[in-house]
Motif scaffolding. Structure first.
Motif, PDB file in Angstrom:
ATOM      1  N   ARG A 128      16.373  47.171  27.256  1.00  0.00           N
ATOM      2  CA  ARG A 128      16.195  46.186  28.069  1.00  0.00           C
ATOM      3  C   ARG A 128      17.144  45.906  29.317  1.00  0.00           C
ATOM      4  O   ARG A 128      18.217  46.392  29.359  1.00  0.00           O
ATOM      5  CB  ARG A 128      16.497  44.805  27.116  1.00  0.00           C
ATOM      6  N   SER A 129      16.591  45.199  30.210  1.00  0.00           N
ATOM      7  CA  SER A 129      17.641  45.053  31.341  1.00  0.00           C
ATOM      8  C   SER A 129      18.801  44.131  31.124  1.00  0.00           C
ATOM      9  O   SER A 129      19.891  44.428  31.750  1.00  0.00           O
ATOM     10  CB  SER A 129      16.676  44.274  32.500  1.00  0.00           C
ATOM     11  N   GLU A 130      18.632  43.488  30.255  1.00  0.00           N
ATOM     12  CA  GLU A 130      19.767  42.451  29.784  1.00  0.00           C
ATOM     13  C   GLU A 130      20.226  42.993  28.250  1.00  0.00           C
ATOM     14  O   GLU A 130      19.544  42.381  27.265  1.00  0.00           O
ATOM     15  CB  GLU A 130      19.377  41.046  29.799  1.00  0.00           C
ATOM     16  N   GLN A 131      20.992  43.865  28.147  1.00  0.00           N
ATOM     17  CA  GLN A 131      21.407  44.462  26.848  1.00  0.00           C
ATOM     18  C   GLN A 131      22.517  43.550  26.295  1.00  0.00           C
ATOM     19  O   GLN A 131      23.371  43.427  26.953  1.00  0.00           O
ATOM     20  CB  GLN A 131      21.755  45.878  26.723  1.00  0.00           C
ATOM     21  N   SER A 132      22.505  43.418  24.878  1.00  0.00           N
ATOM     22  CA  SER A 132      23.752  42.792  24.338  1.00  0.00           C
ATOM     23  C   SER A 132      24.365  43.961  23.414  1.00  0.00           C
ATOM     24  O   SER A 132      23.731  44.521  22.805  1.00  0.00           O
ATOM     25  CB  SER A 132      23.142  41.567  23.485  1.00  0.00           C
ATOM     26  N   ILE A 133      25.791  43.585  23.612  1.00  0.00           N
ATOM     27  CA  ILE A 133      26.684  44.423  22.665  1.00  0.00           C
ATOM     28  C   ILE A 133      27.261  43.566  21.900  1.00  0.00           C
ATOM     29  O   ILE A 133      27.733  42.278  22.238  1.00  0.00           O
ATOM     30  CB  ILE A 133      27.493  45.041  23.592  1.00  0.00           C
ATOM     31  N   ASN A 134      27.566  43.872  20.560  1.00  0.00           N
ATOM     32  CA  ASN A 134      28.611  42.983  19.636  1.00  0.00           C
ATOM     33  C   ASN A 134      29.835  43.385  19.712  1.00  0.00           C
ATOM     34  O   ASN A 134      30.455  44.248  18.736  1.00  0.00           O
ATOM     35  CB  ASN A 134      27.841  43.422  18.157  1.00  0.00           C
ATOM     36  N   HIS A 135      30.452  42.779  20.588  1.00  0.00           N
ATOM     37  CA  HIS A 135      31.904  43.249  21.144  1.00  0.00           C
ATOM     38  C   HIS A 135      32.477  42.216  21.977  1.00  0.00           C
ATOM     39  O   HIS A 135      31.673  41.491  22.585  1.00  0.00           O
ATOM     40  CB  HIS A 135      31.946  44.762  21.524  1.00  0.00           C
ATOM     41  N   PHE A 136      33.837  42.301  21.951  1.00  0.00           N
ATOM     42  CA  PHE A 136      34.251  41.317  23.020  1.00  0.00           C
ATOM     43  C   PHE A 136      34.418  41.668  24.477  1.00  0.00           C
ATOM     44  O   PHE A 136      34.780  41.103  25.309  1.00  0.00           O
ATOM     45  CB  PHE A 136      35.990  41.098  22.669  1.00  0.00           C
ATOM     46  N   TYR A 137      34.340  43.189  24.734  1.00  0.00           N
ATOM     47  CA  TYR A 137      34.787  43.719  25.722  1.00  0.00           C
ATOM     48  C   TYR A 137      33.706  45.247  25.757  1.00  0.00           C
ATOM     49  O   TYR A 137      33.249  45.506  24.785  1.00  0.00           O
ATOM     50  CB  TYR A 137      35.887  44.239  26.410  1.00  0.00           C
ATOM     51  N   CYS A 138      33.777  45.813  26.951  1.00  0.00           N
ATOM     52  CA  CYS A 138      32.828  47.035  27.084  1.00  0.00           C
ATOM     53  C   CYS A 138      33.974  48.301  26.517  1.00  0.00           C
ATOM     54  O   CYS A 138      34.774  48.559  26.965  1.00  0.00           O
ATOM     55  CB  CYS A 138      32.366  47.266  28.625  1.00  0.00           C
ATOM     56  N   ASP A 139      33.221  48.877  25.390  1.00  0.00           N
ATOM     57  CA  ASP A 139      33.898  49.995  24.592  1.00  0.00           C
ATOM     58  C   ASP A 139      33.073  50.928  24.506  1.00  0.00           C
ATOM     59  O   ASP A 139      31.803  50.535  24.601  1.00  0.00           O
ATOM     60  CB  ASP A 139      34.580  49.583  23.609  1.00  0.00           C
ATOM     61  N   VAL A 140      33.303  52.158  24.252  1.00  0.00           N
ATOM     62  CA  VAL A 140      32.494  53.253  23.921  1.00  0.00           C
ATOM     63  C   VAL A 140      31.416  53.021  22.961  1.00  0.00           C
ATOM     64  O   VAL A 140      30.320  53.174  22.901  1.00  0.00           O
ATOM     65  CB  VAL A 140      33.145  54.735  24.110  1.00  0.00           C
ATOM     66  N   LEU A 143      28.590  50.269  23.296  1.00  0.00           N
ATOM     67  CA  LEU A 143      27.632  50.850  24.033  1.00  0.00           C
ATOM     68  C   LEU A 143      26.732  52.024  23.496  1.00  0.00           C
ATOM     69  O   LEU A 143      25.410  52.009  23.807  1.00  0.00           O
ATOM     70  CB  LEU A 143      28.294  51.098  25.387  1.00  0.00           C
ATOM     71  N   ILE A 144      27.653  52.912  22.861  1.00  0.00           N
ATOM     72  CA  ILE A 144      26.825  53.842  22.167  1.00  0.00           C
ATOM     73  C   ILE A 144      25.629  53.119  21.163  1.00  0.00           C
ATOM     74  O   ILE A 144      24.617  53.682  20.850  1.00  0.00           O
ATOM     75  CB  ILE A 144      27.688  54.924  21.643  1.00  0.00           C
ATOM     76  N   GLN A 145      26.253  52.442  20.613  1.00  0.00           N
ATOM     77  CA  GLN A 145      25.412  51.798  19.417  1.00  0.00           C
ATOM     78  C   GLN A 145      24.408  51.068  19.981  1.00  0.00           C
ATOM     79  O   GLN A 145      23.194  50.942  19.277  1.00  0.00           O
ATOM     80  CB  GLN A 145      26.380  51.064  18.320  1.00  0.00           C
ATOM     81  N   ALA A 146      24.444  50.419  21.208  1.00  0.00           N
ATOM     82  CA  ALA A 146      23.306  49.731  21.625  1.00  0.00           C
ATOM     83  C   ALA A 146      22.409  50.629  22.305  1.00  0.00           C
ATOM     84  O   ALA A 146      21.104  50.329  22.988  1.00  0.00           O
ATOM     85  CB  ALA A 146      23.965  48.780  22.890  1.00  0.00           C
ATOM     86  N   GLU A 227      32.389  42.716  11.921  1.00  0.00           N
ATOM     87  CA  GLU A 227      33.486  41.988  11.806  1.00  0.00           C
ATOM     88  C   GLU A 227      35.032  42.689  11.974  1.00  0.00           C
ATOM     89  O   GLU A 227      35.949  42.289  12.670  1.00  0.00           O
ATOM     90  CB  GLU A 227      33.441  40.717  10.943  1.00  0.00           C
ATOM     91  N   VAL A 228      34.621  43.511  11.064  1.00  0.00           N
ATOM     92  CA  VAL A 228      36.145  44.267  10.826  1.00  0.00           C
ATOM     93  C   VAL A 228      36.610  45.068  12.171  1.00  0.00           C
ATOM     94  O   VAL A 228      37.418  45.187  12.617  1.00  0.00           O
ATOM     95  CB  VAL A 228      35.850  45.433   9.754  1.00  0.00           C
ATOM     96  N   GLU A 229      35.328  45.776  12.862  1.00  0.00           N
ATOM     97  CA  GLU A 229      35.481  46.331  14.086  1.00  0.00           C
ATOM     98  C   GLU A 229      36.014  45.520  15.211  1.00  0.00           C
ATOM     99  O   GLU A 229      37.127  45.894  15.937  1.00  0.00           O
ATOM    100  CB  GLU A 229      34.352  47.252  14.495  1.00  0.00           C
ATOM    101  N   GLN A 230      35.424  44.433  15.375  1.00  0.00           N
ATOM    102  CA  GLN A 230      35.865  43.414  16.127  1.00  0.00           C
ATOM    103  C   GLN A 230      37.252  42.817  16.238  1.00  0.00           C
ATOM    104  O   GLN A 230      38.117  42.709  16.901  1.00  0.00           O
ATOM    105  CB  GLN A 230      35.017  42.180  16.199  1.00  0.00           C
ATOM    106  N   LEU A 231      37.584  42.654  14.864  1.00  0.00           N
ATOM    107  CA  LEU A 231      39.107  42.206  14.395  1.00  0.00           C
ATOM    108  C   LEU A 231      40.104  43.211  14.897  1.00  0.00           C
ATOM    109  O   LEU A 231      41.076  43.116  15.491  1.00  0.00           O
ATOM    110  CB  LEU A 231      39.292  41.911  12.913  1.00  0.00           C
ATOM    111  N   ALA A 232      39.723  44.576  14.485  1.00  0.00           N
ATOM    112  CA  ALA A 232      40.534  45.956  14.894  1.00  0.00           C
ATOM    113  C   ALA A 232      40.767  46.151  16.475  1.00  0.00           C
ATOM    114  O   ALA A 232      41.557  46.299  17.142  1.00  0.00           O
ATOM    115  CB  ALA A 232      39.634  47.156  14.177  1.00  0.00           C
TER     116      ALA A 232
END
Length: 293
Positions: A128-140, A143-146, A227-232
């Motif tokens: 999509r032109s507006e892609q959502s990522i389940n994270h606080f900031y842009c990390d590798v 973005l790979i998962q999206a 949730e664990v990945e975001q906390l880490a």
């Protein structure tokens, strides 16, 4: 900034250990600046959108500074290894030229590694032109998962870099501290053992926190628990830069003494005192007048 200032103005801190500590402090400043300001802006305004170009630039900074810190921590372990295991050769081995070269290699390795990640991630396809990522900031990883297209090459590069900039420096740190601890044990006096261990205890704590939080984020099974990945990730990007200056200030006697001297001179004695004696008539009276100039 406080550590950088103290190391700069105190000449007795112009040693290899504090030179690398100043590099680590600068890394921490830039490391947290790459993610936290935008994260705070998103929390306050509720606007979590970011352009793809800004996202890739944030990824480049975050990955490059994280990789540089991995190498720098290994370099600091080498410095402690030479200081404790070969103390007589320490001034010769850890020359100014070698220290500058090791610091430059740390910075350049991180930025070169980040170029590879940035190019691979920027070429991913998104649905999509507006892609959502389940994270606080842009990390590798987010973005790979999206991404919609095949991410085998990006994942393979991530694993290779994890080994080169993560596992190998960590393994070197472990080997260095095996030799350091074995050398400390051989010291006969308990005071000598404690003094030797105190010079590397702060670095050991920082390494444990940095690699402990990093392993939760990058080494664990990806996608098993967001949730664990975001906390880490939050701990990885915030906790390490936060505790590094605290650990090195509170556990380092030389830094604490330099800080006390600096603040006492700056805030409690801002003007030099000049003492003069005053004579009244024939009999000299011992009077002291403090003048502020």
């Amino acid at each position: 900034m406080c550590i950088l200032t103290i190391i700069r103005i105190e000449t007795h801190l112009h040693t290899p250990m504090y030179f690398f500590l100043s590099n680590l402090s600068m890394l921490d400043i830039l490391y947290s600046s790459a993610t936290l300001p935008l994260m705070l802006y998103n929390c306050i305004t509720g606007n979590t959108k970011i352009s793809f170009q800004k996202c890739i630039f944030q990824l480049y900074l975050f990955v490059s500074l994280g990789g540089a810190e991995c190498i720098l921590l290994a370099v600091m372990a080498y410095d402690r290894f030479v200081a404790i295991c070969n103390p007589l050769h320490y001034p010769v081995v850890m020359s100014t030229r070698l220290c500058s070269s090791l610091a430059a290699i740390s910075w350049l390795s991180g930025f070169f590694n980040s170029v590879l990640h940035t190019v691979m991630t920027a070429n991913l396809k998104f649905c999509r032109s507006e892609q959502s990522i389940n994270h606080f900031y842009c990390d590798v990883l987010p973005l790979i998962q999206a991404a919609c297209n095949s991410t085998k090459n990006s994942k393979f590069l991530l694993y290779v870099v994890d080994i080169l900039l993560g596992f190998i420096p960590f393994l070197y740190i472990v080997i260095s501290y095996v030799h350091i601890i074995s050398t400390i044990i051989k010291i006969k006096s308990s005071e000598g053992r404690w003094k030797a261990f105190s010079t590397c205890s702060s670095h050991l704590i920082v390494v444990t926190i940095f690699y402990g939080t990093g392993n939760l984020n990058y080494v664990g099974p990806s996608g098993y628990n967001f949730e664990v990945e975001q906390l880490a990730s939050l701990l990885y990007s915030m906790l390490t830069p936060l505790v590094n200056p605290i650990i090195y200030c509170l556990r380092n006697k030389e830094v604490k003494e330099a800080l006390k001297k600096y603040f006492r001179h700056t805030y409690f004695n801002p003007f030099p005192h000049h003492h003069i004696s005053v004579r009244c008539g024939k009999n000299p009276l011992p009077a002291i007048i403090s003048t502020y100039t």
